[in-house]
Design a protein around this motif. Structure first.
Motif, PDB file in Angstrom:
ATOM      1  N   GLY A   1     -67.214  28.954  16.957  1.00  0.00           N
ATOM      2  CA  GLY A   1     -68.060  30.124  16.848  1.00  0.00           C
ATOM      3  C   GLY A   1     -67.288  31.330  16.313  1.00  0.00           C
ATOM      4  N   LEU A   2     -66.032  31.108  16.237  1.00  0.00           N
ATOM      5  CA  LEU A   2     -65.126  32.275  15.931  1.00  0.00           C
ATOM      6  C   LEU A   2     -65.465  32.487  14.338  1.00  0.00           C
ATOM      7  CD1 LEU A   2     -61.949  31.306  17.539  1.00  0.00           C
ATOM      8  CD2 LEU A   2     -63.545  33.339  18.184  1.00  0.00           C
ATOM      9  N   PRO A   3     -64.952  33.760  13.537  1.00  0.00           N
ATOM     10  CA  PRO A   3     -65.212  34.010  12.289  1.00  0.00           C
ATOM     11  C   PRO A   3     -64.260  33.100  11.535  1.00  0.00           C
ATOM     12  CG  PRO A   3     -64.673  36.176  13.515  1.00  0.00           C
ATOM     13  CD  PRO A   3     -64.517  34.967  14.361  1.00  0.00           C
ATOM     14  N   GLY A   4     -65.026  32.375  10.382  1.00  0.00           N
ATOM     15  CA  GLY A   4     -64.479  31.308   9.751  1.00  0.00           C
ATOM     16  C   GLY A   4     -63.280  31.720   9.060  1.00  0.00           C
ATOM     17  N   ASP A   5     -63.123  33.068   8.420  1.00  0.00           N
ATOM     18  CA  ASP A   5     -61.846  33.284   8.008  1.00  0.00           C
ATOM     19  C   ASP A   5     -60.562  33.521   8.751  1.00  0.00           C
ATOM     20  OD1 ASP A   5     -62.911  35.658   8.763  1.00  0.00           O
ATOM     21  OD2 ASP A   5     -62.677  36.839   6.826  1.00  0.00           O
ATOM     22  N   LEU A   6     -60.851  33.577   9.942  1.00  0.00           N
ATOM     23  CA  LEU A   6     -59.719  33.869  10.935  1.00  0.00           C
ATOM     24  C   LEU A   6     -59.074  32.334  11.351  1.00  0.00           C
ATOM     25  CD1 LEU A   6     -60.945  36.417  13.502  1.00  0.00           C
ATOM     26  CD2 LEU A   6     -59.553  36.527  11.352  1.00  0.00           C
ATOM     27  N   VAL A   7     -60.006  31.328  11.044  1.00  0.00           N
ATOM     28  CA  VAL A   7     -59.291  29.859  11.255  1.00  0.00           C
ATOM     29  C   VAL A   7     -58.889  29.219  10.203  1.00  0.00           C
ATOM     30  CG1 VAL A   7     -60.252  27.847  12.125  1.00  0.00           C
ATOM     31  CG2 VAL A   7     -61.216  29.724  13.039  1.00  0.00           C
ATOM     32  N   GLY A   8     -57.624  28.654  10.363  1.00  0.00           N
ATOM     33  CA  GLY A   8     -57.096  28.065   9.007  1.00  0.00           C
ATOM     34  C   GLY A   8     -56.520  28.668   8.320  1.00  0.00           C
ATOM     35  N   THR A   9     -56.345  30.211   8.359  1.00  0.00           N
ATOM     36  CA  THR A   9     -55.753  31.078   7.237  1.00  0.00           C
ATOM     37  C   THR A   9     -54.587  31.636   7.681  1.00  0.00           C
ATOM     38  OG1 THR A   9     -57.020  32.834   8.427  1.00  0.00           O
ATOM     39  CG2 THR A   9     -58.098  31.843   6.453  1.00  0.00           C
ATOM     40  N   SER A  10     -53.513  30.840   8.676  1.00  0.00           N
ATOM     41  CA  SER A  10     -52.204  31.411   9.005  1.00  0.00           C
ATOM     42  C   SER A  10     -51.264  31.026   7.821  1.00  0.00           C
ATOM     43  CB  SER A  10     -52.087  30.839  10.264  1.00  0.00           C
ATOM     44  OG  SER A  10     -51.720  29.405  10.079  1.00  0.00           O
TER      45      SER A  10
ATOM     46  N   GLN B   1     -48.995  46.347  18.068  1.00  0.00           N
ATOM     47  CA  GLN B   1     -50.204  46.403  19.001  1.00  0.00           C
ATOM     48  C   GLN B   1     -51.564  45.913  18.443  1.00  0.00           C
ATOM     49  OE1 GLN B   1     -49.837  46.694  22.129  1.00  0.00           O
ATOM     50  NE2 GLN B   1     -51.869  47.001  22.909  1.00  0.00           N
ATOM     51  N   ALA B   2     -51.701  46.147  17.025  1.00  0.00           N
ATOM     52  CA  ALA B   2     -52.849  45.833  16.333  1.00  0.00           C
ATOM     53  C   ALA B   2     -53.003  44.469  16.123  1.00  0.00           C
ATOM     54  CB  ALA B   2     -53.118  46.516  14.933  1.00  0.00           C
ATOM     55  N   ILE B   3     -51.684  43.746  16.049  1.00  0.00           N
ATOM     56  CA  ILE B   3     -51.587  42.140  15.941  1.00  0.00           C
ATOM     57  C   ILE B   3     -51.851  41.787  17.131  1.00  0.00           C
ATOM     58  CG2 ILE B   3     -49.878  40.377  15.469  1.00  0.00           C
ATOM     59  CD1 ILE B   3     -48.714  42.181  13.340  1.00  0.00           C
ATOM     60  N   LEU B   4     -51.455  42.320  18.206  1.00  0.00           N
ATOM     61  CA  LEU B   4     -51.390  41.375  19.629  1.00  0.00           C
ATOM     62  C   LEU B   4     -52.732  41.612  20.094  1.00  0.00           C
ATOM     63  CD1 LEU B   4     -47.804  42.670  20.815  1.00  0.00           C
ATOM     64  CD2 LEU B   4     -48.582  40.299  20.094  1.00  0.00           C
ATOM     65  N   THR B   5     -53.435  42.588  19.658  1.00  0.00           N
ATOM     66  CA  THR B   5     -54.815  42.987  20.358  1.00  0.00           C
ATOM     67  C   THR B   5     -55.842  42.566  19.278  1.00  0.00           C
ATOM     68  OG1 THR B   5     -54.988  45.215  19.412  1.00  0.00           O
ATOM     69  CG2 THR B   5     -54.048  44.809  21.772  1.00  0.00           C
ATOM     70  N   GLN B   6     -55.738  42.035  18.341  1.00  0.00           N
ATOM     71  CA  GLN B   6     -57.018  41.544  17.274  1.00  0.00           C
ATOM     72  C   GLN B   6     -57.788  40.617  17.899  1.00  0.00           C
ATOM     73  OE1 GLN B   6     -54.329  40.207  13.877  1.00  0.00           O
ATOM     74  NE2 GLN B   6     -53.605  38.127  14.901  1.00  0.00           N
ATOM     75  N   TRP B   7     -57.325  39.609  18.668  1.00  0.00           N
ATOM     76  CA  TRP B   7     -58.151  38.781  19.324  1.00  0.00           C
ATOM     77  C   TRP B   7     -59.218  39.289  20.165  1.00  0.00           C
ATOM     78  CZ3 TRP B   7     -59.674  34.734  16.676  1.00  0.00           C
ATOM     79  CH2 TRP B   7     -58.638  34.026  15.800  1.00  0.00           C
ATOM     80  N   GLU B   8     -58.723  40.406  20.861  1.00  0.00           N
ATOM     81  CA  GLU B   8     -59.585  41.041  21.740  1.00  0.00           C
ATOM     82  C   GLU B   8     -60.708  41.893  21.263  1.00  0.00           C
ATOM     83  OE1 GLU B   8     -59.968  41.949  25.008  1.00  0.00           O
ATOM     84  OE2 GLU B   8     -58.719  40.003  25.267  1.00  0.00           O
ATOM     85  N   ARG B   9     -60.399  42.491  19.733  1.00  0.00           N
ATOM     86  CA  ARG B   9     -61.353  43.031  18.976  1.00  0.00           C
ATOM     87  C   ARG B   9     -62.317  41.896  18.462  1.00  0.00           C
ATOM     88  NH1 ARG B   9     -56.623  45.822  17.457  1.00  0.00           N
ATOM     89  NH2 ARG B   9     -56.421  44.450  15.531  1.00  0.00           N
ATOM     90  N   VAL B  10     -61.888  40.642  18.237  1.00  0.00           N
ATOM     91  CA  VAL B  10     -62.672  39.746  17.735  1.00  0.00           C
ATOM     92  C   VAL B  10     -63.644  39.319  18.696  1.00  0.00           C
ATOM     93  CG1 VAL B  10     -63.177  37.466  17.206  1.00  0.00           C
ATOM     94  CG2 VAL B  10     -61.127  38.677  15.929  1.00  0.00           C
ATOM     95  N   ALA B  11     -63.479  39.330  19.994  1.00  0.00           N
ATOM     96  CA  ALA B  11     -64.034  38.854  21.205  1.00  0.00           C
ATOM     97  C   ALA B  11     -65.167  40.008  21.678  1.00  0.00           C
ATOM     98  CB  ALA B  11     -63.248  38.508  22.405  1.00  0.00           C
ATOM     99  N   GLN B  12     -64.933  41.271  21.421  1.00  0.00           N
ATOM    100  CA  GLN B  12     -65.555  42.341  22.249  1.00  0.00           C
ATOM    101  C   GLN B  12     -66.808  42.402  21.711  1.00  0.00           C
ATOM    102  OE1 GLN B  12     -64.562  44.574  24.460  1.00  0.00           O
ATOM    103  NE2 GLN B  12     -66.509  45.262  24.467  1.00  0.00           N
TER     104      GLN B  12
END
Length: 565
Positions: free
Chosen positions: A233-242, A490-501
């Motif tokens: 259920g996560l944003p599709g463009d965040l999965v498999g784009t590393s 900090q933006a990188i370390l907290t990006q998943w928090e912004r995704v979840a919020q």
């Protein structure tokens, strides 16, 4: 190409590319003046009830295809409360907040159209341009600028190939280009044919099918269809784009392509649904649509081949089938691109693309004082690409970076065009596609802002692993070098928090606690080290002997680590 002393810069357009160009100028101590022909910022993303010819337009229901973390500017993370895939009105609010935060509005002249951009007589020495503008009231003015940044986009000139559809001029119903589409109002109870299966064609077919009697979606070549919603259920463009995913794709392109196509066909069989394209998945930007499969399975949208001819109110398709009593035909047939205010021949067309070095600078100029920003597309968001181009261009303006000779730039354009033609299924109106991470990294390398992955893994393993295994978000390009931003880590370390919020509108009961956090860290360190060693070994030796099962695990590593599967 020799540099010049630049101070004043004309920025044409106040859309996403224009705004980041203004800011990049300010960051480099330049004096930007932005000319915007409309009364507000936003460009494509500002919905207008009555579209103005020569300007980009969107329809009322548009949701952005890229998630907020991937489309954000590199030093301006989106507010946590915003949804991951925003409505166009929310994206406009983000752009407005960006402009307000960095005080960009005072540099913008609204309702001011650029009529012409001409080289001054002493251009080989000064590199200066005469920019003629016209206010809405009719007043004209000519000003001299040291440099020009063209940020007008490529969705302003609708392409309506009526000659390809015999009988359309005698069609008894109504026809128009998707540029004119606002909403499904007026389509209630109608029979609608949508021509073209790009993102606009898919969106309009779905939108119209909610009220129309029947919608037919006509396509010549088909398309791969992906959802905004990815694994878990996560944003599709965040999965498999590393970056790790990109490395594996580069090493094993055929295998990754097959895996991706199998994954999409497990969701729904593209051949069964009449959507199977001739091209492979990575050869062309896919259609992003969450609802199209559901409208097809319910019969509200019927997929048809290309139109052979139109007879009165009947549409005849290439397979011989006929749909009678058609009321409306919507042509989602793309856009032409044009820069009518520039000197003719300045942006020469070479094959499938404009002759622009790195998609930015015309090679033939005696002085590198004109840049095209945001005239590009990829499997991802445009904003970060445009921002990187603007940062690069302003460094060139200031003489901090030097362009190669004209001959070297032309050779680079030629090589890049050949790669474009071999790598992608090029279409006449889609000449701008690039690979996101390689393009960003190549520009960042010249700027000195490409993340030092090995150094990060050694000095700051938490950040380094996020950069390697997490989505390649724009903040990575603010960790070092010119324009370094203290908030990037900090933006990188907290990006998943912004995704979840934005999901936290209802808090379900917590499951029983598990000791996953500590074990996840061990798993991250172990697997990432293993992957790096395996990648190094098999790059130097034989990649063909790497077990398929292990390949799958490598490619799916971020999903496994973060619990996405």
């Amino acid at each position: 190409m020799s540099s010049i002393m630049v101070r004043t810069v004309a920025v044409i357009g106040a859309g996403p590319s224009g705004l980041t160009s203004i800011k990049s100028c300010l960051d480099e101590g330049l004096e930007p003046t932005c000319f915007e022909s409309s009364e507000d910022i936003g460009g494509l993303w500002r919905f207008k009830e009555r579209p103005d010819p020569g300007r980009a337009n969107i329809y009322e229901s548009v949701i952005i295809n890229s998630s907020k973390e991937m489309m954000s500017y590199s030093d301006f993370p989106p507010p946590a409360h915003l949804p991951n895939n925003m409505h166009h009105s929310q994206l406009l609010s983000y752009l407005r907040l960006y402009a307000q935060t960095f005080d960009l509005f005072k540099h913008i002249y609204f309702q001011t159209t650029v009529v012409s951009v001409r080289q001054r007589p002493d251009f080989p020495v000064s590199g200066q341009w005469e920019v003629e503008t016209e206010r809405r009231e009719g007043q004209k003015e000519t000003q001299v600028f040291d440099a020009v940044m063209v940020c007008t986009g490529h969705f302003t000139q609708p392409h309506l190939p009526l000659n390809d559809f015999p009988g359309i001029e005698e069609f008894e119903g109504r026809y128009f280009h998707s540029w004119e589409y606002r909403s499904a109002e007026g389509l209630q109870g109608k029979r609608v044919v949508v021509v073209g299966i790009g993102n606009s064609g898919g969106d309009i077919a779905v939108d119209a099918s909610r009220v129309a009697e029947q919608v037919y979606l006509s396509t010549r070549k088909g398309a791969w269809v992906v959802s905004r919603v990815g694994a878990g259920g996560l944003p599709g463009d965040l999965v498999g784009t590393s970056r790790l995913n990109r490395l594996v794709q580069k090493l094993f392109p055929s295998w990754i392509t097959r895996m991706m196509e199998k994954k999409l066909n497990r969701t729904f069989d593209h051949r069964l649904y009449g959507l199977q394209p001739k091209h492979r998945f990575f050869a062309q930007i896919p259609v992003v649509n969450d609802d199209l499969p559901g409208r097809i399975i319910s019969g509200r949208v019927l997929v048809k081949p290309n139109i052979r001819e139109i007879k009165g109110s009947s549409v005849v398709f290439e397979d011989g089938s006929v749909v009678e009593k058609v009321d409306v035909v919507v042509f989602a047939t793309g856009y032409n691109y044009d820069f009518p205010f520039l000197p003719s021949g300045l942006l020469a067309n070479g094959g499938h693309r404009l002759c622009l070095y790195r998609h930015v600078f015309p090679p033939g100029l005696a002085r590198p004082s004109l840049a095209v920003v945001g005239f590009i597309c990829n499997l991802g968001a445009i904003n970060p690409l445009a921002e990187m181009q603007a940062r690069w261009a302003t460094q060139v303006f200031k003489g901090l970076l030097t362009l190669p000779s004209e001959e070297a730039m032309l050779q680079d354009v030629k090589r890049d065009t050949s790669t474009l033609q071999n790598r992608f299924a090029c279409l006449e109106r889609h000449p701008l596609q690039v690979d996101h991470i390689p393009y960003m990294d190549s520009m960042a390398e010249e700027l000195g802002v490409r993340p030092n992955l090995l150094g990060l893994l050694l000095r700051e393993p938490g950040v380094g692993l996020c950069v390697l295994l997490g989505p390649c978000t724009p903040y990575q390009y603010r960790l070092r070098g010119p324009g370094q931003w203290d908030g990037a880590r900090q933006a990188i370390l907290t990006q998943w928090e912004r995704v979840a919020q934005p999901f936290r509108t209802r808090m379900p009961p917590q499951p029983e606690s598990r000791t996953r956090a500590s074990s996840s860290l061990i798993l991250i360190l172990t697997l990432s080290g293993t992957v790096l060693l395996l990648t190094t070994f098999y790059t130097r030796h034989s990649v063909s002997s790497l077990p398929t099962g292990l390949l799958y695990k490598m490619y799916s590593l971020p999903e496994i680590i973060w619990g996405w599967k």
